[in-house]
Scaffold this motif. Structure first.
Motif, PDB file in Angstrom:
ATOM      1  N   THR A 180       0.898  -1.325   0.253  1.00 40.49           N
ATOM      2  CA  THR A 180      -0.130  -0.019  -0.012  1.00 40.49           C
ATOM      3  C   THR A 180       0.844   1.182  -0.199  1.00 40.49           C
ATOM      4  O   THR A 180       1.500   1.752   0.866  1.00 40.49           O
ATOM      5  N   PRO A 181       0.870   2.145  -1.145  1.00 33.82           N
ATOM      6  CA  PRO A 181       1.828   3.161  -1.103  1.00 33.82           C
ATOM      7  C   PRO A 181       1.283   4.448  -0.246  1.00 33.82           C
ATOM      8  O   PRO A 181       0.101   4.451  -0.148  1.00 33.82           O
ATOM      9  N   LEU A 182       2.026   5.193   0.056  1.00 32.97           N
ATOM     10  CA  LEU A 182       1.799   6.442   0.759  1.00 32.97           C
ATOM     11  C   LEU A 182       2.455   7.712   0.211  1.00 32.97           C
ATOM     12  O   LEU A 182       3.938   7.214  -0.211  1.00 32.97           O
ATOM     13  N   PRO A 183       2.055   8.912   0.007  1.00 34.59           N
ATOM     14  CA  PRO A 183       2.966  10.044  -0.292  1.00 34.59           C
ATOM     15  C   PRO A 183       4.183  10.112   0.621  1.00 34.59           C
ATOM     16  O   PRO A 183       4.071   9.795   1.866  1.00 34.59           O
ATOM     17  N   GLU A 184       5.107  10.604   0.269  1.00 34.36           N
ATOM     18  CA  GLU A 184       6.266  10.811   1.170  1.00 34.36           C
ATOM     19  C   GLU A 184       6.128  11.718   2.219  1.00 34.36           C
ATOM     20  O   GLU A 184       6.794  11.602   3.231  1.00 34.36           O
ATOM     21  N   TRP A 185       5.203  12.620   2.202  1.00 38.20           N
ATOM     22  CA  TRP A 185       5.063  13.468   3.353  1.00 38.20           C
ATOM     23  C   TRP A 185       4.254  12.995   4.535  1.00 38.20           C
ATOM     24  O   TRP A 185       4.291  13.214   5.662  1.00 38.20           O
ATOM     25  N   LEU A 186       3.656  11.683   4.074  1.00 38.12           N
ATOM     26  CA  LEU A 186       3.185  10.883   5.280  1.00 38.12           C
ATOM     27  C   LEU A 186       4.018   9.705   5.850  1.00 38.12           C
ATOM     28  O   LEU A 186       3.801   9.159   6.803  1.00 38.12           O
ATOM     29  N   SER A 187       4.846   9.115   5.015  1.00 34.81           N
ATOM     30  CA  SER A 187       5.747   8.114   5.106  1.00 34.81           C
ATOM     31  C   SER A 187       7.121   8.403   4.188  1.00 34.81           C
ATOM     32  O   SER A 187       6.802   8.196   2.855  1.00 34.81           O
ATOM     33  N   ASP A 188       8.269   8.239   4.894  1.00 34.31           N
ATOM     34  CA  ASP A 188       9.089   8.463   4.008  1.00 34.31           C
ATOM     35  C   ASP A 188       9.720   7.037   3.578  1.00 34.31           C
ATOM     36  O   ASP A 188      10.635   6.832   2.735  1.00 34.31           O
ATOM     37  N   SER A 189       9.021   5.798   3.779  1.00 38.84           N
ATOM     38  CA  SER A 189       9.166   4.458   3.392  1.00 38.84           C
ATOM     39  C   SER A 189       8.412   4.392   1.938  1.00 38.84           C
ATOM     40  O   SER A 189       8.749   3.357   1.183  1.00 38.84           O
ATOM     41  N   GLY A 190       7.509   5.320   1.726  1.00 37.67           N
ATOM     42  CA  GLY A 190       6.584   5.240   0.712  1.00 37.67           C
ATOM     43  C   GLY A 190       5.470   4.452   0.710  1.00 37.67           C
ATOM     44  O   GLY A 190       4.984   4.154  -0.387  1.00 37.67           O
ATOM     45  N   ALA A 191       5.429   3.524   1.865  1.00 38.52           N
ATOM     46  CA  ALA A 191       4.297   2.661   1.938  1.00 38.52           C
ATOM     47  C   ALA A 191       3.846   2.763   3.347  1.00 38.52           C
ATOM     48  O   ALA A 191       4.340   3.325   4.110  1.00 38.52           O
ATOM     49  N   LEU A 192       2.514   1.863   3.773  1.00 37.91           N
ATOM     50  CA  LEU A 192       2.180   2.061   4.871  1.00 37.91           C
ATOM     51  C   LEU A 192       3.344   1.121   6.115  1.00 37.91           C
ATOM     52  O   LEU A 192       3.145   1.616   7.035  1.00 37.91           O
ATOM     53  N   LEU A 193       3.950   0.140   5.283  1.00 33.12           N
ATOM     54  CA  LEU A 193       4.956  -0.394   6.212  1.00 33.12           C
ATOM     55  C   LEU A 193       5.847   0.647   6.708  1.00 33.12           C
ATOM     56  O   LEU A 193       6.379   1.445   5.824  1.00 33.12           O
ATOM     57  N   ASP A 194       6.082   0.630   7.898  1.00 26.10           N
ATOM     58  CA  ASP A 194       7.401   1.261   8.520  1.00 26.10           C
ATOM     59  C   ASP A 194       6.851   2.715   8.669  1.00 26.10           C
ATOM     60  O   ASP A 194       7.698   3.789   8.208  1.00 26.10           O
ATOM     61  N   SER A 195       5.628   2.915   8.860  1.00 24.03           N
ATOM     62  CA  SER A 195       5.154   4.309   8.964  1.00 24.03           C
ATOM     63  C   SER A 195       4.195   4.459  10.008  1.00 24.03           C
ATOM     64  O   SER A 195       3.624   3.400  10.705  1.00 24.03           O
ATOM     65  N   GLN A 196       4.127   5.375  10.775  1.00 24.97           N
ATOM     66  CA  GLN A 196       3.472   5.709  12.026  1.00 24.97           C
ATOM     67  C   GLN A 196       1.918   5.916  11.823  1.00 24.97           C
ATOM     68  O   GLN A 196       0.983   5.443  12.498  1.00 24.97           O
TER      69      GLN A 196
END
Length: 281
Positions: A127-143
């Motif tokens: 599942t991708p996320l924009p960099e301003w939400l996750s520096d990993s680019g995905a839901l994994l390893d994101s708060q």
């Protein structure tokens, strides 16, 4: 005689519950050399607060406190807001799938979290996320991912509690608001939600404690050590070949302190939320 037996049972239960906490506090006030020579079950040669200051700096607790608040506070707000909306719908309106919807949310509490660890990890990875939400680019390893999983697992319990609480509120209140021209959202926001403050306070206390103390999902879904919550900070106090249990005890008490503060601040509302609903209706 039964009353004396009841009080004796409560005193014993209280002592059994508090003994580990008291023992951890006692160990945290002793030096490692003292316990190494005399053992933990001995009279202390002296007491010191050095373990607390050392744990604060060595475990970098301020950084991990911030990480935990970044996850806990948004998750708490979203859980209570989302759950109160669902509870309002299932408790104040009658429709075909009313009971099914409530059962669906409640059934989520019956699912062991460990069962979905592997598919959820894969889903978060894809599942991708924009960099301003996750520096990993995905839901994994994101708060953000931690916030979402807590919302998903905690909403069922909150919907169950709030829906039962809202059912004790007279329907005449929302009917009067409807006659005065209030829409559905206004009935929820200005009529029902203020009356649910005791229940919301009780749930806020419980949910803050549960989300704050979570370690499983942080361990599974966070890969970067700097993003881990406070429950992982105690690992910084353990060496590869040596563990100062006095230092770990001090760190554990510092980690547990915010939950105690929240409970004592909301204690009156917490007790009121647990008892008020049972006396209405």
């Amino acid at each position: 005689m039964p009353r004396i037996a009841l009080h004796a049972f409560l005193i014993v239960t209280c002592l059994v519950t508090l003994t580990p906490l008291i023992w951890a506090l006692y160990a945290s006030l002793r030096t490692y050399d003292d316990t190494a020579r005399n053992g933990y079950f001995s009279v202390a040669e002296g007491l010191t607060l050095d373990n607390f200051s050392n744990a604060w700096t060595q475990a970098d607790l301020p950084h991990y406190y911030l990480n935990t608040l970044i996850v806990t506070l948004p998750a708490l707000v979203v859980v209570l807001l989302f759950s109160s909306m669902v509870a309002f719908g299932v408790s104040r309106f009658s429709f075909k799938f009313n009971l099914v919807l409530l059962m669906l949310f409640t059934a989520g509490n019956l699912l062991p979290q460990q069962v979905i660890v592997t598919p959820l990890w894969r889903l978060y990875l894809l599942t991708p996320l924009p960099e301003w939400l996750s520096d990993s680019g995905a839901l994994l390893d994101s708060q953000v991912g931690l916030v979402l999983i807590h919302v998903a697992f905690q909403s069922g319990f909150c919907v169950f509690v709030l829906s039962n609480y809202m059912k004790t509120i007279p329907h005449e209140l929302t009917e009067a608001a409807r006659v005065d021209g209030a829409g559905v959202f206004r009935q929820y926001w200005q009529v029902i939600l203020p009356l649910c403050r005791p229940a919301l306070a009780a749930l806020a206390t419980l949910e803050f404690t549960w989300i704050y103390n979570d370690f499983l999902w942080a361990l599974v879904l966070i890969q970067t050590g700097e993003k881990m919550p406070i429950t992982s900070a105690l690992q910084n106090l353990k060496g590869t070949f040596f563990v100062d249990n006095n230092l770990v005890a001090a760190g554990s008490l510092l980690v547990a302190l915010p939950t105690l503060v929240v409970f004592f601040v909301l204690q009156r509302q917490f007790i009121g939320g647990l008892t008020l609903g049972s006396t209405k209706g």
